[in-house]
Enzyme design. Structure first.
Site, PDB file in Angstrom:
ATOM      1  N   ASN A 211      40.825  40.222  38.486  1.00 45.19           N
ATOM      2  CA  ASN A 211      40.932  40.672  37.105  1.00 45.19           C
ATOM      3  C   ASN A 211      39.793  41.620  36.799  1.00 45.19           C
ATOM      4  O   ASN A 211      38.737  41.527  37.415  1.00 45.19           O
ATOM      5  CB  ASN A 211      40.780  39.480  36.153  1.00 45.19           C
ATOM      6  CG  ASN A 211      42.059  38.709  35.997  1.00 45.19           C
ATOM      7  OD1 ASN A 211      43.147  39.271  36.005  1.00 45.19           O
ATOM      8  ND2 ASN A 211      41.939  37.409  35.858  1.00 45.19           N
ATOM      9  N   LYS A 289      43.987  41.181  59.174  1.00 43.13           N
ATOM     10  CA  LYS A 289      44.365  42.261  58.255  1.00 43.13           C
ATOM     11  C   LYS A 289      45.853  42.578  58.428  1.00 43.13           C
ATOM     12  O   LYS A 289      46.311  42.800  59.557  1.00 43.13           O
ATOM     13  CB  LYS A 289      43.505  43.483  58.560  1.00 43.13           C
ATOM     14  CG  LYS A 289      43.639  44.553  57.521  1.00 43.13           C
ATOM     15  CD  LYS A 289      42.689  45.702  57.811  1.00 43.13           C
ATOM     16  CE  LYS A 289      43.059  46.874  56.939  1.00 43.13           C
ATOM     17  NZ  LYS A 289      42.483  48.122  57.415  1.00 43.13           N
ATOM     18  N   PRO A 305      44.322  26.592  39.463  1.00 39.96           N
ATOM     19  CA  PRO A 305      44.021  25.554  38.475  1.00 39.96           C
ATOM     20  C   PRO A 305      43.543  26.226  37.198  1.00 39.96           C
ATOM     21  O   PRO A 305      42.849  27.249  37.256  1.00 39.96           O
ATOM     22  CB  PRO A 305      42.880  24.769  39.132  1.00 39.96           C
ATOM     23  CG  PRO A 305      42.274  25.694  40.131  1.00 39.96           C
ATOM     24  CD  PRO A 305      43.409  26.561  40.604  1.00 39.96           C
ATOM     25  N   LYS A 339      46.914  29.131  22.322  1.00 37.61           N
ATOM     26  CA  LYS A 339      46.080  28.811  23.495  1.00 37.61           C
ATOM     27  C   LYS A 339      45.177  27.612  23.219  1.00 37.61           C
ATOM     28  O   LYS A 339      45.004  26.743  24.069  1.00 37.61           O
ATOM     29  CB  LYS A 339      45.252  30.043  23.848  1.00 37.61           C
ATOM     30  CG  LYS A 339      44.927  30.128  25.307  1.00 37.61           C
ATOM     31  CD  LYS A 339      44.547  31.518  25.732  1.00 37.61           C
ATOM     32  CE  LYS A 339      45.743  32.353  26.111  1.00 37.61           C
ATOM     33  NZ  LYS A 339      45.418  33.659  26.606  1.00 37.61           N
TER      34      LYS A 339
HETATM   35  O1  C5P Z   1      45.407  31.598  29.898  1.00 41.00           O
HETATM   36  P1  C5P Z   1      44.361  32.623  29.762  1.00 41.00           P
HETATM   37  O2  C5P Z   1      43.876  33.143  31.103  1.00 41.00           O
HETATM   38  O3  C5P Z   1      44.654  33.716  28.826  1.00 41.00           O
HETATM   39  O4  C5P Z   1      43.142  31.828  29.101  1.00 41.00           O
HETATM   40  C1  C5P Z   1      41.885  32.350  28.973  1.00 41.00           C
HETATM   41  C2  C5P Z   1      40.858  31.242  28.918  1.00 41.00           C
HETATM   42  O5  C5P Z   1      41.126  30.261  29.897  1.00 41.00           O
HETATM   43  C3  C5P Z   1      39.458  31.743  29.240  1.00 41.00           C
HETATM   44  O6  C5P Z   1      38.547  30.921  28.554  1.00 41.00           O
HETATM   45  C4  C5P Z   1      39.373  31.523  30.736  1.00 41.00           C
HETATM   46  O7  C5P Z   1      38.037  31.392  31.181  1.00 41.00           O
HETATM   47  C5  C5P Z   1      40.148  30.238  30.903  1.00 41.00           C
HETATM   48  N1  C5P Z   1      40.845  30.111  32.188  1.00 41.00           N
HETATM   49  C6  C5P Z   1      40.435  29.171  33.107  1.00 41.00           C
HETATM   50  N2  C5P Z   1      41.130  29.008  34.266  1.00 41.00           N
HETATM   51  C7  C5P Z   1      42.228  29.738  34.531  1.00 41.00           C
HETATM   52  C8  C5P Z   1      42.655  30.704  33.617  1.00 41.00           C
HETATM   53  C9  C5P Z   1      41.959  30.867  32.454  1.00 41.00           C
HETATM   54  O8  C5P Z   1      39.431  28.506  32.869  1.00 41.00           O
HETATM   55  N3  C5P Z   1      42.869  29.555  35.655  1.00 41.00           N
END
Ligand code: C5P
Length: 399
Positions: A211, A289, A305, A339
């Site tokens: 990301n 690779k 997770p 959320k």
């Molecule tokens: O679901 P989304 O990625 O939009 O959620 C964002 C929040 O969830 C952020 O606080 C991010 O750090 C946390 N997050 C997490 N583990 C993931 C995905 C997101 O802790 N696998």
């Protein structure tokens, strides 16, 4: 209250140097002990004698001789104060700090110190706006150096614009408040974990899914919580940032590793999930690779997770306060509320990441959402977001 506090004031060569005399008087009026370093060009504007008379301490000049070094070595000089204030700070000294140059006593002390540094810039508007100066300012800010001013105003050279040193009263107040904040440790009995940066999910030894995330917001939050006394562990995905000043930094790469390290850091009172965790990982990583073979390549992904959700829903060792971020490109408030509910965390800081805002930038515009309140924070620097959030955490944990 500040009885035993010490400031090392570095006076560099700008016309505003005469105002440093007033700064010495003002700091001393607040019971702060002031020792000064006067650079060679600074001594063209003010004399060591006037500084010594007002500060009632020996002045160290660039003519740092063996006797001085014997009495007070430059390392000791860089450490004996609670903070270092550079006022006026010329473009030259800022450039030296940014590049780690140590060609005189002032710059050597600034590079050797382990104490907070405040700079009060003073220069002509063109020098201030110069690209190199602006780059150096950015480096200094990234390195945690605090700025007071400069202001807009009439310059000694007759021009008008940004670059004028803040008034001594302003610099004295900022310094005094900063020194007092060093003793403000309301989170002394608390611990925190902060996740930050992106995660990297390998496809093969050289390719990965990730990301866009600089890690800046999480790093500043970790640093702020630590400065307020919380034992803080930062669990960071790969970023280009230097380690912040916190109790423990753990570098990870994948979401699985991040999850594992979060578990290890428990129990904590506060968990802030600011990481941009990849939602998916590759089901079967290739050990070699992957070669092109002229046909389609299918990669199967499985969900990672959700660290925030897992921390929030733990039956044992659930942190007292779990905070998540929601980076949204549309319906910010609505999606953030969903959320909050879905992940079971206590607070969500929603931010609008459409149009290249926020990611990699120094500012953020936050919608703070808890079960009982929604607040819109105006656009502010990421450090200010960290500050505002930390104070909310203090209020919450203390109430
Ligand atoms: O679901 P989304 O990625 O939009 O959620 C964002 C929040 O969830 C952020 O606080 C991010 O750090 C946390 N997050 C997490 N583990 C993931 C995905 C997101 O802790 N696998």
């Amino acid at each position: 209250m500040n009885k035993s506090k010490k400031v090392l004031l570095i006076i560099t060569g700008g016309i505003a140097a005469y105002k440093s005399l007033e700064i010495i008087r003002g700091l001393k009026a607040n019971n702060i002990d002031v020792t000064c370093i006067l650079t060679k060009s600074g001594s063209e504007f003010v004399t060591p004698l006037s500084i010594e008379s007002l500060s009632e301490n020996k002045v160290y000049t660039d003519l740092f001789n063996l006797t001085d070094e014997h009495e007070m070595g430059h390392i000791q000089l860089s450490r004996q104060a609670d903070i270092i204030l550079v006022a006026p700070a010329t473009a030259n000294i800022m450039s030296k700090i940014a590049y780690g140059n140590t060609d005189d006593l002032a710059s050597t002390v600034l590079v050797a110190t382990n104490k907070p540094i405040i700079v009060a810039p003073a220069m002509n508007v063109r020098m201030w706006l110069n690209n190199a100066t602006q780059r150096n300012i950015q480096t200094l800010r990234n390195d945690g150096i605090k700025f007071v001013g400069p202001e807009n105003g009439e310059m000694a050279c007759g021009e008008y614009g940004e670059g004028r040193m803040s008034e001594p009263s302003e610099i004295i107040k900022y310094t005094n408040d900063f020194i007092n904040s060093l003793d403000f440790k309301p989170l002394r009995d608390f611990s925190a974990l902060v996740t930050s940066g992106p995660t990297k999910e390998m496809i093969d030894p050289v390719r990965f899914i990730s990301n866009e995330s600089s890690g800046k917001q999480g790093y500043t939050i970790a640093e702020k919580l630590s400065s307020l006394g919380a034992y803080t562990t930062l669990i960071s995905g790969p970023t280009k940032l230097p380690n912040p000043n916190v109790d423990k930094v753990v570098h990870v790469s994948s979401a699985d590793e991040m999850m594992l390290e979060c578990d290890k850091a428990l129990p904590v009172n506060i968990a802030i999930c600011a990481a941009a965790v990849a939602d998916y990982k590759v089901m079967k990583q290739s050990e070699t690779k992957i070669k092109k073979n002229g046909s389609r390549l299918d990669i199967t992904l499985e969900e990672n997770p959700d660290i925030l959700s897992r921390l929030s829903k733990r039956n044992d060792k659930r942190p007292d306060l779990v905070v998540g971020f929601a980076a949204e490109t549309e319906k910010l408030e609505e999606n953030s509320k969903i959320k909050l509910e879905k992940k079971g965390c206590d607070w969500i800081l929603g931010n609008n990441v459409s149009n290249g805002q926020v990611i990699g930038k120094d500012t953020n515009e936050i919608h703070f959402i808890s079960k009982s309140e929604t607040e819109n924070w105006k656009q502010m620097r990421k450090e200010e977001v960290a500050e505002k959030l930390s104070h909310k955490i203090v209020q919450h944990l203390k109430s």
